[in-house]
Design an enzyme around this catalytic site. Structure first.
Site, PDB file in Angstrom:
ATOM      1  N   ALA A  67       0.867  -1.177   0.000  1.00  0.00           N
ATOM      2  CA  ALA A  67       0.000   0.000   0.000  1.00  0.00           C
ATOM      3  C   ALA A  67       0.902   1.225   0.000  1.00  0.00           C
ATOM      4  O   ALA A  67       2.073   1.149   0.404  1.00  0.00           O
ATOM      5  CB  ALA A  67      -0.894  -0.025   1.233  1.00  0.00           C
ATOM      6  N   GLY A 112       0.709  -5.001   0.860  1.00  0.00           N
ATOM      7  CA  GLY A 112      -0.463  -5.090  -0.008  1.00  0.00           C
ATOM      8  C   GLY A 112      -0.149  -5.741  -1.358  1.00  0.00           C
ATOM      9  O   GLY A 112      -1.042  -6.306  -1.989  1.00  0.00           O
ATOM     10  N   GLU A 115      -0.436  -9.276  -0.690  1.00  0.00           N
ATOM     11  CA  GLU A 115      -1.858  -9.540  -0.423  1.00  0.00           C
ATOM     12  C   GLU A 115      -2.678  -9.509  -1.713  1.00  0.00           C
ATOM     13  O   GLU A 115      -3.600 -10.304  -1.891  1.00  0.00           O
ATOM     14  CB  GLU A 115      -2.379  -8.513   0.593  1.00  0.00           C
ATOM     15  CG  GLU A 115      -1.750  -8.740   1.974  1.00  0.00           C
ATOM     16  CD  GLU A 115      -1.990  -7.590   2.935  1.00  0.00           C
ATOM     17  OE1 GLU A 115      -1.578  -6.456   2.605  1.00  0.00           O
ATOM     18  OE2 GLU A 115      -2.582  -7.806   3.991  1.00  0.00           O
ATOM     19  N   GLU A 135       4.640  -5.087   7.234  1.00  0.00           N
ATOM     20  CA  GLU A 135       3.866  -4.027   7.912  1.00  0.00           C
ATOM     21  C   GLU A 135       4.316  -3.792   9.346  1.00  0.00           C
ATOM     22  O   GLU A 135       4.263  -2.676   9.855  1.00  0.00           O
ATOM     23  CB  GLU A 135       2.368  -4.370   7.888  1.00  0.00           C
ATOM     24  CG  GLU A 135       1.711  -4.247   6.530  1.00  0.00           C
ATOM     25  CD  GLU A 135       1.789  -5.506   5.681  1.00  0.00           C
ATOM     26  OE1 GLU A 135       2.607  -6.409   5.998  1.00  0.00           O
ATOM     27  OE2 GLU A 135       1.045  -5.594   4.695  1.00  0.00           O
TER      28      GLU A 135
HETATM   29  N1  CAA Z   1       4.617   3.162  -0.707  1.00  0.00           N
HETATM   30  C1  CAA Z   1       5.026   4.306  -1.254  1.00  0.00           C
HETATM   31  N2  CAA Z   1       6.201   4.443  -1.889  1.00  0.00           N
HETATM   32  C2  CAA Z   1       7.004   3.353  -1.950  1.00  0.00           C
HETATM   33  C3  CAA Z   1       6.637   2.121  -1.399  1.00  0.00           C
HETATM   34  C4  CAA Z   1       5.365   2.033  -0.760  1.00  0.00           C
HETATM   35  N3  CAA Z   1       4.897   0.902  -0.241  1.00  0.00           N
HETATM   36  N4  CAA Z   1       7.645   1.226  -1.607  1.00  0.00           N
HETATM   37  C5  CAA Z   1       8.600   1.892  -2.280  1.00  0.00           C
HETATM   38  N5  CAA Z   1       8.221   3.167  -2.486  1.00  0.00           N
HETATM   39  C6  CAA Z   1       8.969   4.244  -3.156  1.00  0.00           C
HETATM   40  C7  CAA Z   1      10.132   4.727  -2.299  1.00  0.00           C
HETATM   41  O1  CAA Z   1       9.676   5.653  -1.345  1.00  0.00           O
HETATM   42  C8  CAA Z   1      11.021   5.318  -3.349  1.00  0.00           C
HETATM   43  O2  CAA Z   1      10.504   6.572  -3.712  1.00  0.00           O
HETATM   44  P1  CAA Z   1      11.502   7.868  -3.812  1.00  0.00           P
HETATM   45  O3  CAA Z   1      12.397   7.521  -4.983  1.00  0.00           O
HETATM   46  O4  CAA Z   1      10.556   8.980  -4.087  1.00  0.00           O
HETATM   47  O5  CAA Z   1      12.222   7.924  -2.527  1.00  0.00           O
HETATM   48  C9  CAA Z   1      10.826   4.387  -4.540  1.00  0.00           C
HETATM   49  O6  CAA Z   1       9.591   3.719  -4.313  1.00  0.00           O
HETATM   50  C10 CAA Z   1      11.902   3.333  -4.657  1.00  0.00           C
HETATM   51  O7  CAA Z   1      12.014   2.675  -3.433  1.00  0.00           O
HETATM   52  P2  CAA Z   1      13.391   2.484  -2.627  1.00  0.00           P
HETATM   53  O8  CAA Z   1      14.315   3.615  -2.913  1.00  0.00           O
HETATM   54  O9  CAA Z   1      13.042   2.211  -1.193  1.00  0.00           O
HETATM   55  O10 CAA Z   1      13.943   1.166  -3.338  1.00  0.00           O
HETATM   56  P3  CAA Z   1      14.943   0.075  -2.730  1.00  0.00           P
HETATM   57  O11 CAA Z   1      15.330  -0.795  -3.882  1.00  0.00           O
HETATM   58  O12 CAA Z   1      16.016   0.724  -1.933  1.00  0.00           O
HETATM   59  O13 CAA Z   1      14.056  -0.776  -1.708  1.00  0.00           O
HETATM   60  C11 CAA Z   1      12.084  -1.965  -1.010  1.00  0.00           C
HETATM   61  C12 CAA Z   1      13.003  -1.564  -2.188  1.00  0.00           C
HETATM   62  C13 CAA Z   1      12.805  -2.919  -0.072  1.00  0.00           C
HETATM   63  C14 CAA Z   1      10.872  -2.682  -1.626  1.00  0.00           C
HETATM   64  C15 CAA Z   1      11.636  -0.700  -0.242  1.00  0.00           C
HETATM   65  O14 CAA Z   1      11.139   0.238  -1.179  1.00  0.00           O
HETATM   66  C16 CAA Z   1      10.573  -0.935   0.778  1.00  0.00           C
HETATM   67  O15 CAA Z   1      10.850  -1.457   1.857  1.00  0.00           O
HETATM   68  N6  CAA Z   1       9.319  -0.531   0.467  1.00  0.00           N
HETATM   69  C17 CAA Z   1       8.216  -0.597   1.415  1.00  0.00           C
HETATM   70  C18 CAA Z   1       7.717  -2.015   1.615  1.00  0.00           C
HETATM   71  C19 CAA Z   1       6.630  -2.038   2.636  1.00  0.00           C
HETATM   72  O16 CAA Z   1       6.830  -1.751   3.801  1.00  0.00           O
HETATM   73  N7  CAA Z   1       5.399  -2.422   2.206  1.00  0.00           N
HETATM   74  C20 CAA Z   1       4.229  -2.498   3.083  1.00  0.00           C
HETATM   75  C21 CAA Z   1       3.416  -1.252   2.932  1.00  0.00           C
HETATM   76  S1  CAA Z   1       2.090  -1.180   4.108  1.00  0.00           S
HETATM   77  C22 CAA Z   1       0.873  -2.164   3.471  1.00  0.00           C
HETATM   78  O17 CAA Z   1       1.002  -2.692   2.383  1.00  0.00           O
HETATM   79  C23 CAA Z   1      -0.372  -2.325   4.322  1.00  0.00           C
HETATM   80  C24 CAA Z   1      -1.275  -3.409   3.874  1.00  0.00           C
HETATM   81  O18 CAA Z   1      -1.323  -4.491   4.451  1.00  0.00           O
HETATM   82  C25 CAA Z   1      -2.176  -3.233   2.777  1.00  0.00           C
END
Ligand code: CAA
Length: 261
Positions: A67, A112, A115, A135
């Site tokens: 998400a 998500g 999911e 999460e």
């Molecule tokens: N939401 C919004 N933006 C996101 C995102 C997310 N879930 N995941 C990645 N991005 C964005 C980053 O903020 C970044 O944007 P900027 O360039 O503007 O900074 C861009 O995508 C690239 O990401 P990274 O620079 O972080 O890329 P990376 O290769 O270093 O890392 C990753 C990759 C490990 C996937 C890392 O991006 C990450 O940990 N992302 C979040 C994963 C996460 O926590 N997901 C759960 C979300 S909560 C949820 O989903 C609730 C639910 O149950 C429905």
């Protein structure tokens, strides 16, 4: 087909290919993505020429990294509750979608994203796929079905470990655990997913709807009720023109022609 802001949708014969298209945000599932996906799935479901869908992610890095955290970060709790946030994912992509669809997972399928993949009828994974429910590292828990669907898919031990630690598992581990139907080389993922979808799209339409409904019933009913439901749908299909055609074609050693009647 209609144009969307955050996804693309195209017809490939009888298969609808939907691509999450926010590669710079690793295809994070914003509320706009939800609206676009709902519209694309409604069009798929309503179009009699379309028989199976594939959902994949654009770019090489991600199916979807969850998400949209930036959208959720400032949102007050009252809005989460008032919107019943995430309820529409299950109601649209699981409950309202009777036709089969496949998640073709390339790269990250996190939160998500994982999911959404688990809402699909099955997952085909690229060998670079990574699945996880991180999460907990954000101070929350999965909210789109992760604690329930992952547990049913891989069992309590692995689901609990993944959800409590937020660690990712690779495609091979996900296949061993039963989350993924099959792993293919990343370069072949889309072709393979479209090929499997085309095969499903060429099956008799009513039996396909029944098969999906019955496998899903296995998660909601007792064994006795599920087996009764299966037998009744089997009986019901015996009254269809496609049953007469399928069995005649077998006996006459020719290809069947399905009518969906
Ligand atoms: N939401 C919004 N933006 C996101 C995102 C997310 N879930 N995941 C990645 N991005 C964005 C980053 O903020 C970044 O944007 P900027 O360039 O503007 O900074 C861009 O995508 C690239 O990401 P990274 O620079 O972080 O890329 P990376 O290769 O270093 O890392 C990753 C990759 C490990 C996937 C890392 O991006 C990450 O940990 N992302 C979040 C994963 C996460 O926590 N997901 C759960 C979300 S909560 C949820 O989903 C609730 C639910 O149950 C429905």
């Amino acid at each position: 087909m209609a144009e969307y802001e955050t996804i693309t949708a195209e017809r490939r014969g009888a298969v609808t290919l939907v691509t999450l298209n926010r590669p710079k945000a690793l295809n994070a599932l914003s509320s706009k993505v939800l609206e676009d996906l709902i519209a694309a799935f409604a069009a798929f479901e309503a179009d009699d020429t379309q028989r199976c869908a594939v959902v994949t992610g654009s770019g090489e890095k991600a199916f979807a990294a969850g998400a949209d955290i930036k959208e959720m970060a400032e949102k007050p709790m009252a809005d989460f509750y008032a919107e019943d946030m995430f309820s529409r994912w299950t109601s649209h992509f699981v409950k309202a979608t009777r036709k089969p669809w496949i998640a073709a997972v390339n790269g990250f399928a996190l939160g998500g994203g994982c999911e959404l993949a688990m809402m699909a009828d099955f997952v085909l994974a690229a060998d670079n796929a990574k699945f996880g429910q991180p999460e907990i590292t954000l101070g929350v828990v999965p909210g789109m079905g992760g604690t329930q669907r992952l547990t049913r898919a891989v069992g309590k031990a692995k689901a609990m470990e993944l959800i409590l630690t937020g660690r990712m598992m690779d495609a091979e581990e996900a296949e061993r655990a039963g989350l993924v139907a099959r792993v293919v080389p990343a370069a072949d993922l889309l072709d393979e997913a479209l090929k499997v979808a085309a095969k499903i799209a060429a099956m008799p339409p009513l039996a396909t709807l029944a098969a999906k409904e019955l496998v899903n019933a296995a998660f909601e009913t007792t064994l006795d009720q599920g087996i009764l439901l299966e037998r009744r749908e089997f009986h019901f299909l015996a009254g269809t023109e496609d049953k007469a055609e399928g069995m005649s074609a077998f006996i006459e050693k020719r290809a069947p022609e399905w009518k969906g009647r």
